[in-house]
Design an enzyme around this catalytic site. Structure first.
Site, PDB file in Angstrom:
ATOM      1  N   HIS A 142       0.860  -1.179   0.000  1.00 14.68           N
ATOM      2  CA  HIS A 142       0.000   0.000   0.000  1.00 14.68           C
ATOM      3  C   HIS A 142       0.901   1.235   0.000  1.00 14.68           C
ATOM      4  CE1 HIS A 142      -3.333   2.598   0.830  1.00 14.68           C
ATOM      5  NE2 HIS A 142      -2.807   2.999   1.981  1.00 14.68           N
ATOM      6  N   GLY A 157       2.481   5.048   4.293  1.00 11.34           N
ATOM      7  CA  GLY A 157       1.855   5.688   5.446  1.00 11.34           C
ATOM      8  C   GLY A 157       0.386   5.332   5.453  1.00 11.34           C
ATOM      9  N   SER A 159      -3.737   5.390   5.524  1.00 17.55           N
ATOM     10  CA  SER A 159      -4.710   6.012   4.628  1.00 17.55           C
ATOM     11  C   SER A 159      -5.022   7.434   5.088  1.00 17.55           C
ATOM     12  CB  SER A 159      -6.007   5.212   4.639  1.00 17.55           C
ATOM     13  OG  SER A 159      -5.927   4.202   3.695  1.00 17.55           O
ATOM     14  N   GLY A 160      -5.067   8.339   4.143  1.00 16.42           N
ATOM     15  CA  GLY A 160      -5.452   9.708   4.477  1.00 16.42           C
ATOM     16  C   GLY A 160      -4.308  10.571   4.975  1.00 16.42           C
ATOM     17  N   ILE A 161      -3.082  10.036   5.014  1.00 17.53           N
ATOM     18  CA  ILE A 161      -1.951  10.823   5.498  1.00 17.53           C
ATOM     19  C   ILE A 161      -1.512  11.835   4.433  1.00 17.53           C
ATOM     20  CG2 ILE A 161      -0.148   9.199   4.738  1.00 17.53           C
ATOM     21  CD1 ILE A 161       0.046  10.774   8.147  1.00 17.53           C
ATOM     22  N   GLY A 162      -1.856  11.556   3.182  1.00 17.86           N
ATOM     23  CA  GLY A 162      -1.544  12.515   2.116  1.00 17.86           C
ATOM     24  C   GLY A 162      -0.556  12.036   1.081  1.00 17.86           C
ATOM     25  N   LYS A 163      -0.513  10.724   0.862  1.00 14.34           N
ATOM     26  CA  LYS A 163       0.407  10.183  -0.142  1.00 14.34           C
ATOM     27  C   LYS A 163       0.031  10.648  -1.547  1.00 14.34           C
ATOM     28  CE  LYS A 163      -0.502   5.896   1.007  1.00 14.34           C
ATOM     29  NZ  LYS A 163      -1.302   6.032   2.232  1.00 14.34           N
ATOM     30  N   SER A 164      -1.260  10.507  -1.876  1.00 12.89           N
ATOM     31  CA  SER A 164      -1.705  10.884  -3.211  1.00 12.89           C
ATOM     32  C   SER A 164      -1.541  12.384  -3.433  1.00 12.89           C
ATOM     33  CB  SER A 164      -3.172  10.511  -3.409  1.00 12.89           C
ATOM     34  OG  SER A 164      -3.356   9.146  -3.167  1.00 12.89           O
ATOM     35  N   ASP A 181      -1.576   4.234  -4.691  1.00 16.43           N
ATOM     36  CA  ASP A 181      -2.322   3.350  -3.794  1.00 16.43           C
ATOM     37  C   ASP A 181      -1.797   1.921  -3.682  1.00 16.43           C
ATOM     38  OD1 ASP A 181      -4.403   3.719  -1.916  1.00 16.43           O
ATOM     39  OD2 ASP A 181      -5.462   2.108  -2.948  1.00 16.43           O
ATOM     40  N   GLU A 205      -6.882   8.662  -6.480  1.00 18.41           N
ATOM     41  CA  GLU A 205      -8.028   9.194  -5.759  1.00 18.41           C
ATOM     42  C   GLU A 205      -7.583  10.357  -4.895  1.00 18.41           C
ATOM     43  OE1 GLU A 205      -9.357   7.145  -2.354  1.00 18.41           O
ATOM     44  OE2 GLU A 205     -10.853   8.686  -2.019  1.00 18.41           O
ATOM     45  N   ARG A 246      17.847  13.470  13.226  1.00 19.98           N
ATOM     46  CA  ARG A 246      18.172  14.889  13.303  1.00 19.98           C
ATOM     47  C   ARG A 246      19.366  15.248  12.434  1.00 19.98           C
ATOM     48  NH1 ARG A 246      15.173  17.584  17.365  1.00 19.98           N
ATOM     49  NH2 ARG A 246      16.171  19.391  16.432  1.00 19.98           N
TER      50      ARG A 246
END
Lengths: 321, 88
Positions: A142, A157, A159-164, A181, A205, A246
């Site tokens: 994924h 990461g 779903s909804g973390i902002g990959k797309s 996806d 998407e 760091r």
């Protein structure tokens, strides 16, 4: 273990390998489960120790002329010995034909004999390449795969973390999308190759908008079919107690199909421009390949500076005149 | 606000690894944290800042913490210096 039936192999690849079937169709039911090939010269001569029966058996000019040189009874006996092994199939190169007895027994024992018009060497190498690709270890992950300055970056990461969204931003900055996806990863020639699992095109998407066609929207330069995976970037929500890198002196690696890929854990917070950081990761990766490591360079200079100062301090203290 | 002066006792000075340890430890606390060396004062929660000091063996630093958990912060950071950052 992955396998392919001789029937499927023959039906899909007969044109590529210029194949025709000598035996009857019922012999096509065996399956091929090895990516390797075998030239059964020694087996034909009667030596069956360590005979790799599970491989496709390739008969070239040498093997065929040997078979033809054998006396009838001898050939019959040898073939009976040979064909009890569970051989997936024989492929005869150069369009040569095998003795009738062999064909007869192969039909009896349900082992297919195929004839290829290709030369033995060409057939061997083409077939090997095909089988290697077919049996290559692969898995789906994924994530989103993008090509940033030629560096294959696998964004992962939850779903909804902002990959797309990140990939879309990168495409806007003239980078290229491989797939969104679901990424199919195949191990080939010591590297990981990422592709889409389907050939519907480059859709993604975007939450709140729905499906968009990246190729249609941004043009052919915004997409590509496959890319070697160089770095994984795991996008994650900011956590206070997480130990983020760091300085970058120690690299973290992740194991995908037994290949070690550098991984970067990237905290994402609102308003943070992730795509710029992804570009920086890609450029830093290229610099490292070319032998320049920013973290090492900086810390080396720091260490030199500290040592120099320590020496001066020591000299001043020792000087008590 | 608390101030505490410490002397660097590890031979290699405050190079990258100790600097990372300091920043990671300090970042756990809510108090503001500054480190002062000679005339330079930097934010003790910033890695670049701490490394900029290039503090050598034998030099002295002033740790300055300000906030609700300042005592704990100073205690932990001073402890790291005293333990020579697990070095020589």
């Amino acid at each position: 273990m992955k396998k392919i039936t001789v029937k499927e192999f023959f039906n899909t690849k007969k044109e590529d390998f210029l194949l025709s079937l000598v035996t009857k169709t019922h012999t096509l039911e065996n399956s091929i489960s090895s990516e390797y090939l075998n030239r059964p010269g020694l087996a034909l001569a009667g030596y069956f120790e360590r005979f790799s029966a599970d491989r496709i058996q390739i008969l070239g000019e040498t093997e065929v002329s040997f078979l033809q040189s054998m006396k009838e009874e001898e050939l019959y006996d040898r073939m009976k010995e040979l064909l009890v092994f569970s051989i997936p199939c024989f492929i005869v190169a150069k369009g040569l034909s095998v003795p009738e007895q062999m064909e007869y027994l192969a039909n009896e024992m349900n082992i297919a004999i195929l004839i290829s018009k290709m030369s033995t060497d060409k057939l061997y190498h083409a077939l090997r390449k095909y089988l290697e690709d077919y049996f290559a270890p692969s898995k789906t992950i994924h994530g989103t795969l993008v090509d940033v300055f030629g560096v294959g970056i696998l964004l992962t990461g939850t779903s909804g973390i902002g990959k797309s969204e990140c990939a879309l931003d990168l495409v806007e900055r003239s980078h290229r999308l491989i797939t969104d996806d679901v990424v199919k990863i195949t191990y080939r020639d010591d590297v990981l190759i990422g592709t889409s699992t389907n050939d519907y095109g480059h859709f993604m998407e975007i939450r709140g908008v729905g499906l968009v066609d990246v190729e249609k929207m941004f043009g052919i330069q915004a997409v590509r079919i496959q890319k070697r995976i160089d770095v994984q970037i795991e996008l994650m929500p900011w956590q206070d107690n997480m130990d983020y890198e760091r300085i970058g002196l120690s690299d973290n690696y992740v194991d995908i199909l037994d290949v070690q890929i550098p991984i970067i854990y990237l905290p994402v917070s609102p308003g943070k421009n992730v795509s710029v950081i992804v570009e920086v990761v890609a450029m830093n990766h290229i610099l490292k390949i070319y032998g320049y490591d920013a973290a090492k360079t900086y810390t080396m200079r720091l260490q030199e500076d500290i040592q120099k100062k320590a020496k001066i301090r020591g000299a001043l203290i020792d000087d008590k005149e | 606000m608390i101030r505490k002066t410490i002397v660097i006792v590890n031979k290699l000075g405050m190079h990258a690894r100790p600097a990372t340890m300091i920043v990671k430890a300090a970042s756990k606390y809510r108090s503001e944290f500054k480190i002062r060396k000679d005339n330079m004062e930097i934010n003790g929660k910033s890695i670049m800042g701490v490394m900029t000091l290039a503090a050598e063996y034998g030099s002295s630093l002033e740790l300055i913490a300000d906030g609700v958990d300042e005592e704990y912060l100073i205690d932990e950071i001073a402890g790291l210096f005293a333990a020579k950052f697990d070095e020589e």
